[in-house]
Structure formats: structure tokens, C-alpha cells
Design a protein around this motif. Structure first.
Motif, PDB file in Angstrom:
ATOM      1  N   MET A  64       0.841  -1.197   0.000  1.00  0.00           N
ATOM      2  CA  MET A  64       0.000   0.000   0.000  1.00  0.00           C
ATOM      3  C   MET A  64       0.878   1.250   0.000  1.00  0.00           C
ATOM      4  SD  MET A  64      -3.080  -1.184   0.147  1.00  0.00           S
ATOM      5  CE  MET A  64      -4.229  -0.178   1.001  1.00  0.00           C
ATOM      6  N   LYS A  65       0.524   2.205  -0.866  1.00  0.00           N
ATOM      7  CA  LYS A  65       1.224   3.488  -0.931  1.00  0.00           C
ATOM      8  C   LYS A  65       0.200   4.600  -1.001  1.00  0.00           C
ATOM      9  CE  LYS A  65       5.507   2.021  -1.445  1.00  0.00           C
ATOM     10  NZ  LYS A  65       6.598   2.372  -0.603  1.00  0.00           N
ATOM     11  N   GLU A  66       0.530   5.754  -0.424  1.00  0.00           N
ATOM     12  CA  GLU A  66      -0.308   6.933  -0.570  1.00  0.00           C
ATOM     13  C   GLU A  66       0.054   7.608  -1.884  1.00  0.00           C
ATOM     14  OE1 GLU A  66      -0.236   9.535   2.796  1.00  0.00           O
ATOM     15  OE2 GLU A  66      -1.532   8.190   3.940  1.00  0.00           O
ATOM     16  N   VAL A  67      -0.974   7.973  -2.651  1.00  0.00           N
ATOM     17  CA  VAL A  67      -0.790   8.521  -3.988  1.00  0.00           C
ATOM     18  C   VAL A  67      -1.644   9.778  -4.130  1.00  0.00           C
ATOM     19  CG1 VAL A  67      -1.236   8.058  -6.428  1.00  0.00           C
ATOM     20  CG2 VAL A  67      -0.282   6.255  -4.984  1.00  0.00           C
ATOM     21  N   ASN A  68      -1.090  10.810  -4.743  1.00  0.00           N
ATOM     22  CA  ASN A  68      -1.845  12.022  -5.014  1.00  0.00           C
ATOM     23  C   ASN A  68      -2.777  11.765  -6.198  1.00  0.00           C
ATOM     24  OD1 ASN A  68      -2.571  14.636  -6.159  1.00  0.00           O
ATOM     25  ND2 ASN A  68      -1.095  15.475  -4.708  1.00  0.00           N
ATOM     26  N   LEU A  69      -4.059  12.090  -6.033  1.00  0.00           N
ATOM     27  CA  LEU A  69      -5.067  11.836  -7.060  1.00  0.00           C
ATOM     28  C   LEU A  69      -5.526  13.113  -7.766  1.00  0.00           C
ATOM     29  CD1 LEU A  69      -7.267   9.273  -5.083  1.00  0.00           C
ATOM     30  CD2 LEU A  69      -5.489   8.776  -6.767  1.00  0.00           C
ATOM     31  N   CYS A  70      -4.776  14.200  -7.658  1.00  0.00           N
ATOM     32  CA  CYS A  70      -5.225  15.480  -8.219  1.00  0.00           C
ATOM     33  C   CYS A  70      -5.395  15.447  -9.733  1.00  0.00           C
ATOM     34  CB  CYS A  70      -4.283  16.614  -7.819  1.00  0.00           C
ATOM     35  SG  CYS A  70      -2.655  16.533  -8.555  1.00  0.00           S
ATOM     36  N   MET A  71      -4.665  14.598 -10.440  1.00  0.00           N
ATOM     37  CA  MET A  71      -4.765  14.541 -11.900  1.00  0.00           C
ATOM     38  C   MET A  71      -5.883  13.625 -12.386  1.00  0.00           C
ATOM     39  SD  MET A  71      -0.750  14.680 -12.982  1.00  0.00           S
ATOM     40  CE  MET A  71      -1.115  14.712 -14.725  1.00  0.00           C
ATOM     41  N   VAL A  72      -6.515  12.899 -11.467  1.00  0.00           N
ATOM     42  CA  VAL A  72      -7.626  12.004 -11.824  1.00  0.00           C
ATOM     43  C   VAL A  72      -8.796  12.265 -10.878  1.00  0.00           C
ATOM     44  CG1 VAL A  72      -6.301  10.184 -12.978  1.00  0.00           C
ATOM     45  CG2 VAL A  72      -6.508  10.160 -10.502  1.00  0.00           C
ATOM     46  N   PRO A  73      -9.408  13.459 -10.965  1.00  0.00           N
ATOM     47  CA  PRO A  73     -10.465  13.817 -10.016  1.00  0.00           C
ATOM     48  C   PRO A  73     -11.680  12.904 -10.091  1.00  0.00           C
ATOM     49  CG  PRO A  73     -10.374  15.396 -11.812  1.00  0.00           C
ATOM     50  CD  PRO A  73      -9.178  14.497 -11.954  1.00  0.00           C
ATOM     51  N   GLU A  74     -11.869  12.204 -11.214  1.00  0.00           N
ATOM     52  CA  GLU A  74     -13.007  11.311 -11.375  1.00  0.00           C
ATOM     53  C   GLU A  74     -12.760   9.910 -10.812  1.00  0.00           C
ATOM     54  OE1 GLU A  74     -10.413  10.793 -15.008  1.00  0.00           O
ATOM     55  OE2 GLU A  74     -10.922  12.407 -13.658  1.00  0.00           O
ATOM     56  N   ALA A  75     -11.541   9.628 -10.352  1.00  0.00           N
ATOM     57  CA  ALA A  75     -11.200   8.302  -9.832  1.00  0.00           C
ATOM     58  C   ALA A  75     -11.979   7.998  -8.553  1.00  0.00           C
ATOM     59  CB  ALA A  75      -9.703   8.202  -9.566  1.00  0.00           C
ATOM     60  N   VAL A  76     -12.398   6.747  -8.427  1.00  0.00           N
ATOM     61  CA  VAL A  76     -13.145   6.295  -7.252  1.00  0.00           C
ATOM     62  C   VAL A  76     -12.499   5.029  -6.709  1.00  0.00           C
ATOM     63  CG1 VAL A  76     -15.328   7.308  -8.016  1.00  0.00           C
ATOM     64  CG2 VAL A  76     -14.768   4.963  -8.664  1.00  0.00           C
ATOM     65  N   ILE A  77     -12.888   4.662  -5.496  1.00  0.00           N
ATOM     66  CA  ILE A  77     -12.382   3.434  -4.886  1.00  0.00           C
ATOM     67  C   ILE A  77     -12.694   2.262  -5.807  1.00  0.00           C
ATOM     68  CG2 ILE A  77     -12.664   1.846  -2.929  1.00  0.00           C
ATOM     69  CD1 ILE A  77     -13.248   4.375  -1.223  1.00  0.00           C
ATOM     70  N   GLY A  78     -11.697   1.415  -6.016  1.00  0.00           N
ATOM     71  CA  GLY A  78     -11.841   0.260  -6.892  1.00  0.00           C
ATOM     72  C   GLY A  78     -11.263   0.472  -8.279  1.00  0.00           C
ATOM     73  N   ASP A  79     -11.027   1.739  -8.666  1.00  0.00           N
ATOM     74  CA  ASP A  79     -10.415   2.022  -9.965  1.00  0.00           C
ATOM     75  C   ASP A  79      -8.935   1.641  -9.945  1.00  0.00           C
ATOM     76  OD1 ASP A  79     -12.692   3.083 -11.135  1.00  0.00           O
ATOM     77  OD2 ASP A  79     -12.066   5.173 -10.922  1.00  0.00           O
ATOM     78  N   TYR A  80      -8.425   1.297 -11.125  1.00  0.00           N
ATOM     79  CA  TYR A  80      -6.995   1.112 -11.307  1.00  0.00           C
ATOM     80  C   TYR A  80      -6.441   2.391 -11.916  1.00  0.00           C
ATOM     81  CZ  TYR A  80      -7.037  -3.850 -10.251  1.00  0.00           C
ATOM     82  OH  TYR A  80      -7.143  -5.049  -9.609  1.00  0.00           O
ATOM     83  N   VAL A  81      -5.316   2.851 -11.397  1.00  0.00           N
ATOM     84  CA  VAL A  81      -4.678   4.068 -11.892  1.00  0.00           C
ATOM     85  C   VAL A  81      -3.216   3.792 -12.210  1.00  0.00           C
ATOM     86  CG1 VAL A  81      -6.193   5.709 -10.733  1.00  0.00           C
ATOM     87  CG2 VAL A  81      -4.250   4.808  -9.490  1.00  0.00           C
TER      88      VAL A  81
END
Length: 85
Positions: free
Chosen positions: A31-48
Motif C-alpha cells: 500500500m502506498k499513498e498517492v496524489n489523485l489530483c490529476m484524476v479527479p473522477e477516480a473512485v475506490i476500486g479504480d486502477y490508476v
């Protein structure tokens, strides 16, 4: 060479603040903490795709798992020692 690695979003914090939206992302069980600012539409369960701690795009599960399988075959994921599932 720079490489983005796919991971699955497990949880999201700061959902109402697009700049500081952070997600916990699983890579081979790590597990790593990741900044999601470039994928504002991402939700839990998505692969990024994650590059230097920032999710740069959303990918479908099949593509993510295929990429992880290729990395494993190239021996790029050898230090992680977790099977792709």
C-alpha cells in the motif's frame, strides 16, 4: 526511463479538495499513498497508473493486470514478490 505502474485504489481521503486528494493504492499487496489530483473522477476500486507518487490516468482492470503481468515477466517486479491477481 520513466515508468508508471498500475495499482488499485483502496481508499480516498480529502475527497472534497481536488488538489490534496490522496488515495491508498495497492501494488502487489503493498500500500502506498498517492496524489489523485490529476484524476479527479477516480473512485475506490479504480486502477490508476502511478508515476512518482501521482496517479496520471485511470486504466481498466484488464489493462492494469496485463501490464503487471508483463512487468513480472520482465523481472521488473521481482522485489515485490507478490503474484499478479
Amino acid at each position: 526511463m520513466c515508468l508508471a505502474i498500475p495499482g488499485k485504489i483502496i481508499s480516498i481521503a480529502g475527497q472534497y479538495d481536488g488538489v490534496f486528494r490522496i488515495g491508498k493504492v495497492a501494488f502487489y499487496g503493498i500500500m502506498k499513498e498517492v496524489n489523485l489530483c490529476m484524476v479527479p473522477e477516480a473512485v475506490i476500486g479504480d486502477y490508476v497508473l502511478v508515476h512518482v507518487g501521482v496517479a496520471i490516468s485511470i486504466v481498466d482492470e484488464q489493462e492494469a493486470l496485463l501490464t503487471l503481468e508483463y512487468l513480472e515477466k520482465m523481472d521488473e517486479a521481482k522485489e515485490l514478490k507478490f503474484p499478479v491477481t
